[in-house]
Write a protein that holds these residues in place. Structure first.
Motif, PDB file in Angstrom:
ATOM      1  N   LYS A   1      34.524  16.877 -82.998  1.00  0.00           N
ATOM      2  CA  LYS A   1      34.377  17.757 -81.833  1.00  0.00           C
ATOM      3  C   LYS A   1      35.262  18.999 -81.967  1.00  0.00           C
ATOM      4  O   LYS A   1      34.917  20.068 -81.458  1.00  0.00           O
ATOM      5  N   ILE A   2      36.410  18.850 -82.636  1.00  0.00           N
ATOM      6  CA  ILE A   2      37.296  20.000 -82.811  1.00  0.00           C
ATOM      7  C   ILE A   2      36.604  21.094 -83.626  1.00  0.00           C
ATOM      8  O   ILE A   2      36.627  22.272 -83.257  1.00  0.00           O
ATOM      9  N   SER A   3      35.965  20.711 -84.733  1.00  0.00           N
ATOM     10  CA  SER A   3      35.279  21.720 -85.547  1.00  0.00           C
ATOM     11  C   SER A   3      34.132  22.356 -84.780  1.00  0.00           C
ATOM     12  O   SER A   3      33.893  23.561 -84.886  1.00  0.00           O
ATOM     13  N   ASP A   4      33.425  21.540 -83.986  1.00  0.00           N
ATOM     14  CA  ASP A   4      32.335  22.106 -83.169  1.00  0.00           C
ATOM     15  C   ASP A   4      32.881  23.134 -82.187  1.00  0.00           C
ATOM     16  O   ASP A   4      32.288  24.193 -81.963  1.00  0.00           O
ATOM     17  N   GLN A   5      34.033  22.803 -81.581  1.00  0.00           N
ATOM     18  CA  GLN A   5      34.640  23.710 -80.605  1.00  0.00           C
ATOM     19  C   GLN A   5      35.109  24.998 -81.280  1.00  0.00           C
ATOM     20  O   GLN A   5      34.944  26.099 -80.740  1.00  0.00           O
ATOM     21  N   VAL A   6      35.688  24.887 -82.472  1.00  0.00           N
ATOM     22  CA  VAL A   6      36.140  26.069 -83.207  1.00  0.00           C
ATOM     23  C   VAL A   6      34.968  26.971 -83.533  1.00  0.00           C
ATOM     24  O   VAL A   6      35.036  28.205 -83.394  1.00  0.00           O
ATOM     25  N   ASN A   7      33.857  26.369 -83.962  1.00  0.00           N
ATOM     26  CA  ASN A   7      32.678  27.168 -84.317  1.00  0.00           C
ATOM     27  C   ASN A   7      31.998  27.789 -83.111  1.00  0.00           C
ATOM     28  O   ASN A   7      31.329  28.819 -83.227  1.00  0.00           O
ATOM     29  N   ALA A   8      32.160  27.167 -81.942  1.00  0.00           N
ATOM     30  CA  ALA A   8      31.477  27.658 -80.746  1.00  0.00           C
ATOM     31  C   ALA A   8      32.199  28.823 -80.081  1.00  0.00           C
ATOM     32  O   ALA A   8      31.605  29.549 -79.279  1.00  0.00           O
ATOM     33  N   ASP A   9      33.472  29.026 -80.408  1.00  0.00           N
ATOM     34  CA  ASP A   9      34.290  30.037 -79.734  1.00  0.00           C
ATOM     35  C   ASP A   9      34.644  31.139 -80.730  1.00  0.00           C
ATOM     36  O   ASP A   9      35.115  30.866 -81.837  1.00  0.00           O
ATOM     37  N   ALA A  10      34.432  32.403 -80.340  1.00  0.00           N
ATOM     38  CA  ALA A  10      34.743  33.521 -81.229  1.00  0.00           C
ATOM     39  C   ALA A  10      36.216  33.529 -81.621  1.00  0.00           C
ATOM     40  O   ALA A  10      36.582  33.918 -82.728  1.00  0.00           O
ATOM     41  N   ASN A  11      37.091  33.096 -80.696  1.00  0.00           N
ATOM     42  CA  ASN A  11      38.526  33.043 -80.984  1.00  0.00           C
ATOM     43  C   ASN A  11      38.965  31.661 -81.444  1.00  0.00           C
ATOM     44  O   ASN A  11      40.167  31.394 -81.544  1.00  0.00           O
ATOM     45  N   GLY A  12      37.983  30.796 -81.727  1.00  0.00           N
ATOM     46  CA  GLY A  12      38.294  29.421 -82.113  1.00  0.00           C
ATOM     47  C   GLY A  12      39.206  29.310 -83.318  1.00  0.00           C
ATOM     48  O   GLY A  12      40.199  28.564 -83.272  1.00  0.00           O
ATOM     49  N   PRO A  13      38.937  30.017 -84.441  1.00  0.00           N
ATOM     50  CA  PRO A  13      39.813  29.888 -85.607  1.00  0.00           C
ATOM     51  C   PRO A  13      41.265  30.271 -85.307  1.00  0.00           C
ATOM     52  O   PRO A  13      42.193  29.552 -85.684  1.00  0.00           O
ATOM     53  N   THR A  14      41.466  31.394 -84.593  1.00  0.00           N
ATOM     54  CA  THR A  14      42.823  31.837 -84.284  1.00  0.00           C
ATOM     55  C   THR A  14      43.550  30.835 -83.397  1.00  0.00           C
ATOM     56  O   THR A  14      44.705  30.463 -83.648  1.00  0.00           O
ATOM     57  N   THR A  15      42.861  30.374 -82.349  1.00  0.00           N
ATOM     58  CA  THR A  15      43.473  29.413 -81.425  1.00  0.00           C
ATOM     59  C   THR A  15      43.782  28.101 -82.121  1.00  0.00           C
ATOM     60  O   THR A  15      44.880  27.540 -81.974  1.00  0.00           O
ATOM     61  N   ALA A  16      42.817  27.585 -82.904  1.00  0.00           N
ATOM     62  CA  ALA A  16      42.998  26.299 -83.575  1.00  0.00           C
ATOM     63  C   ALA A  16      44.168  26.346 -84.554  1.00  0.00           C
ATOM     64  O   ALA A  16      44.984  25.412 -84.619  1.00  0.00           O
ATOM     65  N   LEU A  17      44.279  27.425 -85.309  1.00  0.00           N
ATOM     66  CA  LEU A  17      45.358  27.524 -86.293  1.00  0.00           C
ATOM     67  C   LEU A  17      46.726  27.645 -85.626  1.00  0.00           C
ATOM     68  O   LEU A  17      47.715  27.111 -86.135  1.00  0.00           O
ATOM     69  N   ARG A  18      46.781  28.340 -84.480  1.00  0.00           N
ATOM     70  CA  ARG A  18      48.054  28.425 -83.755  1.00  0.00           C
ATOM     71  C   ARG A  18      48.489  27.048 -83.267  1.00  0.00           C
ATOM     72  O   ARG A  18      49.657  26.659 -83.408  1.00  0.00           O
ATOM     73  N   LEU A  19      47.532  26.273 -82.732  1.00  0.00           N
ATOM     74  CA  LEU A  19      47.851  24.929 -82.254  1.00  0.00           C
ATOM     75  C   LEU A  19      48.191  23.988 -83.405  1.00  0.00           C
ATOM     76  O   LEU A  19      49.115  23.178 -83.319  1.00  0.00           O
ATOM     77  N   LEU A  20      47.445  24.105 -84.500  1.00  0.00           N
ATOM     78  CA  LEU A  20      47.690  23.244 -85.654  1.00  0.00           C
ATOM     79  C   LEU A  20      49.052  23.514 -86.273  1.00  0.00           C
ATOM     80  O   LEU A  20      49.721  22.604 -86.772  1.00  0.00           O
TER      81      LEU A  20
END
Length: 459
Positions: free
Chosen positions: A50-69
């Protein structure tokens, strides 16, 4: 450890107010907390998916995910950090170029470096976490060579002695399963492999998951090879246009001197550019042989090759061939198959066969005109014996203007794919149709004097 220089965009992002990080937890943050919870007895693959789906669904997903990771990977709890690295690898597998580009920026890489560096968190980070980070970063230098900042950061770690030697990438390590990809993905390009991968990933058997991981890596290697071909093609096209433009400008300057002698330094530069253009020709044929399945890309190659051929012939027309330009080792002499009525047709031969079909050879037909009249409605047709097969790609044009001695002669190019699985003696019959001075012409002929197989493609 000194921080690598980042570009202005990254510096601005790094200096953003901390209030963004204090925002209320979103869906992505909740999923990440659940996926990296050290109390979980095993990996929560459904949550990771679900995390990868959420990252792909949001234009800012990669930036947000990497900050959290980044924060999770810096966790003092080993289990949480290791699970965050698993999530990171899953996103690398599933989230495409935007994610790769963001992870390849220093603002994220510095977060990983801090875990390794004794100046920051390296004093209390566990060896398992540090080893996994080194393994991850090294694997990225292999799989994503276009992300040069990853390579720079990794080399800096080696230079400073933080990384003693390159890790051995574990082939049977189970990676998180990939989520559904776009239709253009390599994971859907081969129907059988895609079905096999889906079946393996649904299995609960660890051996099947290991097999799926190896298949993913094989598919990624195929994609990397395709990317390398695209890069070679784009570079070759760019070089051909650049070389042609430089020659055009210098020859234009020579014309302005009204026959005056060209100064020796300028002549040497001109000869050098001409020699470079001559050496580019076999490269253009090579990338054409790698691109026969993509007609649009092939047209770009032929257009660049036409421009280069035109200006090289203009050079020879004005100054004669350069004695230093001959390179008997990427050039096979072309075969002139027709030369009448001011129209000349030549076949050029690419050394390399079509990569996807070794029995298929690439020929490039070039048509030039020295006629004082335009040549129109040009059509080239070809046939081979039944033991062979031939396919003609679309030509770059169907008309050649009247010859002008003050400008580069126009060229029409056309790629021919000739398959000869039985390695029989090559024969080709052709018909050349064109009109000139309101008169239609239909010329026929046969070509048998092909280059020796060892020279041309090594069949």
């Amino acid at each position: 450890m000194d921080r690598p220089n980042a570009d202005e965009e990254e510096a601005a992002a790094a200096a953003a107010p901390a209030m963004a990080q204090a925002a209320a937890p979103g869906a992505l943050e909740r999923l990440l907390h659940k996926a990296t919870d050290p109390c979980n007895p095993e990996e929560n693959w459904e949550c990771i998916q679900k995390i990868s789906d959420q990252v792909n669904a949001d234009a800012n997903g990669p930036t947000t995910a990497l900050r959290l990771l980044e924060h999770k990977i810096q966790s003092p709890q080993e289990a949480e950090a290791l699970r965050a690295l698993n999530v990171l690898e899953m996103c690398v597998n599933n989230c495409g170029e935007n994610f790769h580009h963001e992870m390849g920026k220093f603002r994220f890489l510095n977060g990983l470096i801090k875990v390794l560096s004794p100046k920051y968190l390296g004093e209390w980070s566990t060896d398992r976490v540090k080893s996994r980070i080194v393994e991850v970063m090294f694997s990225w230098t292999v799989w994503f060579p276009q992300e040069v900042k990853i390579r720079d950061a990794y080399q800096m770690l080696k230079k400073q002695g933080i990384v003693k030697q390159d890790p051995k990438l574990v082939e049977d390590k189970v990676l998180p399963p990939p989520s559904p990809r776009p239709a253009s993905s390599i994971f859907d390009a081969d129907g059988e492999k895609s079905k096999l991968l889906t079946r393996l990933l649904k299995s609960k058997n660890p051996e099947d998951l290991q097999a799926a991981n190896k298949l993913i890596k094989a598919l990624m290697k195929e994609e990397q090879a395709k990317s390398a071909k695209v890069s070679r093609r784009m570079n070759a096209i760019k070089e051909a246009h650049s070389c042609a433009e430089a020659l055009e400008e210098m020859l234009s300057g020579c014309q302005a001197r009204e026959g005056a002698a060209i100064p020796k330094p300028a002549l040497e530069v001109l000869q050098g550019v001409f020699a470079k253009g001559e050496k580019l020709k076999p490269l253009m044929f090579r990338v054409a042989s790698e691109t026969v399945e993509d007609e649009e890309a092939l047209a770009e190659i032929l257009q660049a090759n036409d421009r280069l051929t035109q200006v090289l012939r203009l050079y020879e027309q004005r100054l004669g061939p350069s004695r230093d330009s001959a390179d008997t080792t990427g050039t096979i002499p072309p075969v002139t198959i027709y030369e009448r009525n001011g129209l000349k047709a030549m076949l050029h031969f690419a050394r390399d066969p079509v990569s996807s079909c070794p029995a298929t050879r690439v020929l490039v037909l070039s048509l030039l005109s020295t006629s004082p009249s335009p040549v129109q409605h040009i059509v080239f047709q070809a046939a081979v014996p039944k033991s062979m097969a031939i396919k003609l790609q679309p030509a770059t044009g169907s008309e050649l203007p009247a010859f002008n001695p003050l400008s580069a002669p126009a060229v029409i190019s056309q790629v021919l794919l000739l398959a000869n699985p039985d390695k029989a003696p090559l024969r080709l019959r052709y018909r050349l149709l064109f009109s000139q001075d309101d008169q239609a012409h239909s010329e026929v002929g046969e070509v048998t004097d092909f280059p020796h197989a060892d020279l041309w493609g090594g069949s």
